[in-house]
Design a protein around this motif. Structure first.
Motif, PDB file in Angstrom:
ATOM      1  N   GLU A  89       0.830  -1.206   0.000  1.00 22.65           N
ATOM      2  CA  GLU A  89       0.000   0.000   0.000  1.00 22.65           C
ATOM      3  C   GLU A  89       0.865   1.257   0.000  1.00 22.65           C
ATOM      4  O   GLU A  89       0.549   2.245  -0.673  1.00 22.65           O
ATOM      5  N   VAL A  90       1.975   1.237   0.746  1.00 21.55           N
ATOM      6  CA  VAL A  90       2.907   2.376   0.747  1.00 21.55           C
ATOM      7  C   VAL A  90       3.486   2.572  -0.647  1.00 21.55           C
ATOM      8  O   VAL A  90       3.560   3.699  -1.161  1.00 21.55           O
ATOM      9  N   ALA A  91       3.903   1.471  -1.298  1.00 19.87           N
ATOM     10  CA  ALA A  91       4.475   1.555  -2.642  1.00 19.87           C
ATOM     11  C   ALA A  91       3.436   2.006  -3.659  1.00 19.87           C
ATOM     12  O   ALA A  91       3.735   2.784  -4.572  1.00 19.87           O
ATOM     13  N   ALA A  92       2.215   1.506  -3.526  1.00 26.01           N
ATOM     14  CA  ALA A  92       1.162   1.866  -4.483  1.00 26.01           C
ATOM     15  C   ALA A  92       0.815   3.348  -4.383  1.00 26.01           C
ATOM     16  O   ALA A  92       0.610   4.024  -5.399  1.00 26.01           O
ATOM     17  N   ARG A  93       0.737   3.895  -3.161  1.00 26.17           N
ATOM     18  CA  ARG A  93       0.409   5.309  -2.982  1.00 26.17           C
ATOM     19  C   ARG A  93       1.478   6.214  -3.596  1.00 26.17           C
ATOM     20  O   ARG A  93       1.169   7.260  -4.168  1.00 26.17           O
ATOM     21  N   SER A  94       2.736   5.800  -3.502  1.00 24.26           N
ATOM     22  CA  SER A  94       3.836   6.637  -3.979  1.00 24.26           C
ATOM     23  C   SER A  94       4.270   6.294  -5.396  1.00 24.26           C
ATOM     24  O   SER A  94       5.133   6.976  -5.963  1.00 24.26           O
ATOM     25  N   GLY A  95       3.709   5.232  -5.968  1.00 23.24           N
ATOM     26  CA  GLY A  95       4.055   4.835  -7.326  1.00 23.24           C
ATOM     27  C   GLY A  95       5.470   4.304  -7.460  1.00 23.24           C
ATOM     28  O   GLY A  95       6.109   4.471  -8.507  1.00 23.24           O
ATOM     29  N   ALA A 130      -3.766  -8.083  -5.263  1.00 21.37           N
ATOM     30  CA  ALA A 130      -4.866  -7.375  -4.605  1.00 21.37           C
ATOM     31  C   ALA A 130      -4.493  -5.968  -4.147  1.00 21.37           C
ATOM     32  O   ALA A 130      -5.394  -5.155  -3.896  1.00 21.37           O
ATOM     33  N   HIS A 131      -3.206  -5.639  -4.062  1.00 26.11           N
ATOM     34  CA  HIS A 131      -2.831  -4.374  -3.434  1.00 26.11           C
ATOM     35  C   HIS A 131      -1.946  -3.461  -4.279  1.00 26.11           C
ATOM     36  O   HIS A 131      -1.690  -2.317  -3.865  1.00 26.11           O
ATOM     37  N   ILE A 132      -1.474  -3.911  -5.450  1.00 22.87           N
ATOM     38  CA  ILE A 132      -0.600  -3.054  -6.235  1.00 22.87           C
ATOM     39  C   ILE A 132      -0.672  -3.444  -7.707  1.00 22.87           C
ATOM     40  O   ILE A 132      -1.015  -4.603  -8.039  1.00 22.87           O
ATOM     41  N   GLN A 179       4.490  -2.745 -11.311  1.00 24.35           N
ATOM     42  CA  GLN A 179       5.411  -2.109 -10.363  1.00 24.35           C
ATOM     43  C   GLN A 179       6.259  -3.120  -9.609  1.00 24.35           C
ATOM     44  O   GLN A 179       7.157  -2.733  -8.864  1.00 24.35           O
ATOM     45  N   VAL A 180       5.981  -4.408  -9.806  1.00 24.54           N
ATOM     46  CA  VAL A 180       6.626  -5.447  -9.003  1.00 24.54           C
ATOM     47  C   VAL A 180       7.751  -6.115  -9.789  1.00 24.54           C
ATOM     48  O   VAL A 180       7.544  -6.608 -10.902  1.00 24.54           O
TER      49      VAL A 180
END
Length: 597
Positions: A364-370, A400-402, A406-407
């Protein structure tokens, strides 16, 4: 016959004045006192022309001093350049000894202290030789040399056995420091040429002269040619430097917050990291969470909460049990990077209350910051409920979360199945392979240890659109080397430091390096020739003007004759005034006679 009487006390004053002037000069006295504890003037002796500068025993001690100097310098340089991996070294000792202590810094301080001591002894020896003094090394210094030698050899041998990959770090460091070490080495040789030339021209035996000069010139010419074998990716044509490598926070920003915590990843994002790296395992009830070690004792307070389970595998705890642990206190108490004092009160309080995060919280931290995400996945031990399904369980959380693009998917197990289920994942390999094998496995990025850094291989992989990430690079000089080598990204503990580097610390064109090399060699050669010429002129007694008498007076014994002539002038001061004017008969020489009253 008139007798001139001088008191014995006055005679002692005369002798003391003469000896202090000729033999007890302050500079030489200080050198001899520090080197051989020869503080009294009668303990020292000058090396007369043609004599060796020291006895066989002292020659051996001097040779041992030189050997110890180079070995202690080698270890100090080796350990200084290994600073990038001090944290790994300290945690390795924690796992072995069971308690935390900054052994890396202690080792560095000891190595620096011993090298400084040996270097000072060598400087004293060179200065004494430059003054033409015979060497005598005090037994306490001989003991110190043996201690420094034993430490350097033992520490190098142990680290070579336990941490052999650090020798690759040493070789990499030479790609940055070699030009400067070359200048320093030639400067040292120019300084050493003074005592070498002095004793070369004072030797009577041709064999000794040839041996001394041959050894010196062999080392000197070898240093002149060293740049021929030097390679550095930072010596390149202007305009060929690529963009700076992207920064991936290793377990977040572990210098600013407890590793593998939400606070750590948020700090990495704030510092300018373009990616986040972590380690994932599965709890006993199937919740993927972040933990690097196999146990919880290093980064949690498990010894207080579950004292009987400190050595149990981390994946054998349920998620509810893991949430009872504190994951930040250890960082404040152990201060692994020496950065806790720089934290604000707010950060200090926040770090103190960190808990073990789940993979979902991290994503979630990574998804918010891209930001990009890179993680390693540890398989649970045999008998764990998810030991066979840990990959699919983790993949479900990721999806489910990103955004899958991005992975950077690093786990190699069931890679084909994972690729089929989610083709948007950036397949990442932790091992080198042929281009054909990598392309067949749909690999888009390599994650390699920095010690395998190779500009040629990075370029080869880049030609087929396979990026290279190097881990773990935290020192600016290593980041500079990775930048020059063309790496696309690096995993680092110091995002906040490396993000402020706008250009490589060392960068030269081939023409600039050649000019630096030629000028250094030319200046060194000029100084050495000038010093040898000066000593040849002085020892041959060449006068400033033509006169046979002046030629003798400028010889090696001129100073001694000058000092002897002062005996008369000093003694004459104490002659009774009423006897100075007494006439002397032609047959009776007017000589002073010394008697004791």
């Amino acid at each position: 016959m008139p007798v001139i009487r001088l008191k014995l006390g006055k005679l002692k004053v005369v002798r003391r004045q003469l000896l202090q002037r000729y033999e007890h000069q302050p500079f030489v006295s200080c050198l001899a006192g520090l080197y051989g504890c020869q503080w009294r003037r009668y303990q020292r002796a000058r090396a007369q022309p043609g004599e060796c500068c020291c006895s066989k025993v002292e020659c051996g001690s001097f040779g041992l001093l030189i050997l110890t100097f180079f070995l202690s310098f080698l270890f100090l340089y080796f350990w200084s350049e290994a600073q990038n991996d001090y944290n790994d070294f300290d945690w390795f000792n924690f796992g072995t000894l069971g308690f935390w202590f900054p052994w890396s810094l202690v080792l560095l301080v000891i190595a620096a202290a011993l090298f400084t001591y040996i270097a000072l002894l060598l400087v004293l020896a060179v200065c004494l030789l430059s003054e033409g003094q015979r060497l005598y090394l005090h037994w306490s210094h001989k003991t110190g040399i043996m201690v420094a030698l034993a430490f350097s050899i033992t520490a190098t041998a142990i680290l070579s056995d336990l941490w052999s990959k650090e020798w690759k770090t040493l070789l990499l460091s030479l790609q940055v420091t070699a030009p400067f070490l070359h200048v320093a080495a030639l400067s040292l040789m120019a300084i050493v040429s003074w005592p070498v030339a002095l004793h070369f021209f004072r030797m009577n035996k041709k064999v000794c002269q040839v041996a001394l000069l041959g050894l010196y010139l062999s080392v000197l010419f070898s240093l002149y040619l060293v740049p021929l074998g030097m390679y550095s990716p930072c010596i390149k044509e202007a305009g060929t430097l690529g963009p700076a490598p992207a920064l991936i926070g290793h377990r977040g920003a572990p210098m600013l917050a407890p590793e593998n915590t939400v606070m750590s990843f948020e700090k990495a994002v704030e510092a300018g990291g373009e990616g986040l790296e972590t380690d994932v395992t599965i709890s006993y009830d199937g919740i993927p969470f972040l933990m690097h070690d196999s146990t919880l004792r290093r980064t949690t307070n498990i010894a207080e909460v579950f004292p009987n389970r400190t050595l149990l595998d981390a994946s054998m705890f349920t998620w509810a049990e893991l949430q009872q642990l504190n994951a930040g206190d250890w960082f404040l108490s152990r201060d692994p990077f020496g950065t806790v004092s720089s934290l604000s009160e707010v950060d200090h309080y926040q770090a103190q209350n960190q808990s073990i995060p789940s993979l979902a919280q991290f994503l979630e931290v990574a998804a918010r910051s891209g930001k990009l995400v890179l993680f390693d996945l540890r398989r649970p031990p045999y008998g764990h409920p998810y030991s066979e399904s840990y990959i699919s369980t983790t993949l479900q959380v990721v999806q489910a979360h990103i955004n899958s693009s991005q992975v950077l998917w690093l786990p190699s197990k069931d890679r084909e199945l994972v690729q089929a289920v989610d083709p948007d994942l950036q397949q990442t390999s932790g091992a080198k392979a042929s281009i054909q094998e990598l392309t067949d496995a749909h690999i888009t990025r390599l994650n390699l240890h920095y010690s395998t850094m190779s500009q040629q291989q990075i370029s080869k992989y880049q030609s087929v659109n396979i990026s290279t990430n190097l881990y773990v690079i935290s020192q600016p000089w290593l980041y500079t080397l990775a930048w020059c080598a063309g790496a696309q990204s690096v995993t680092t503990n110091s995002v906040h430091i490396l993000s402020n580097i706008n250009k490589p610390l060392f960068l030269m064109t081939p023409e600039e390096y050649s000019l630096m090399w030629i000028l250094t060699d030319a200046v060194s050669a000029f100084l050495v020739i000038a010093i040898f010429t000066f000593h040849w002129w002085r020892e041959r007694g060449l006068p400033f003007w033509s006169s046979s008498r002046q030629t003798q007076e400028n010889g090696p014994y001129s100073k001694f004759r000058t000092e002897l002539s002062d005996v008369w002038s000093i003694s004459s001061i104490n002659v009774r005034p009423d006897l100075r004017s007494m006439p002397s008969s032609p047959s009776t020489p007017h000589l002073p006679t010394i008697t004791e009253e």
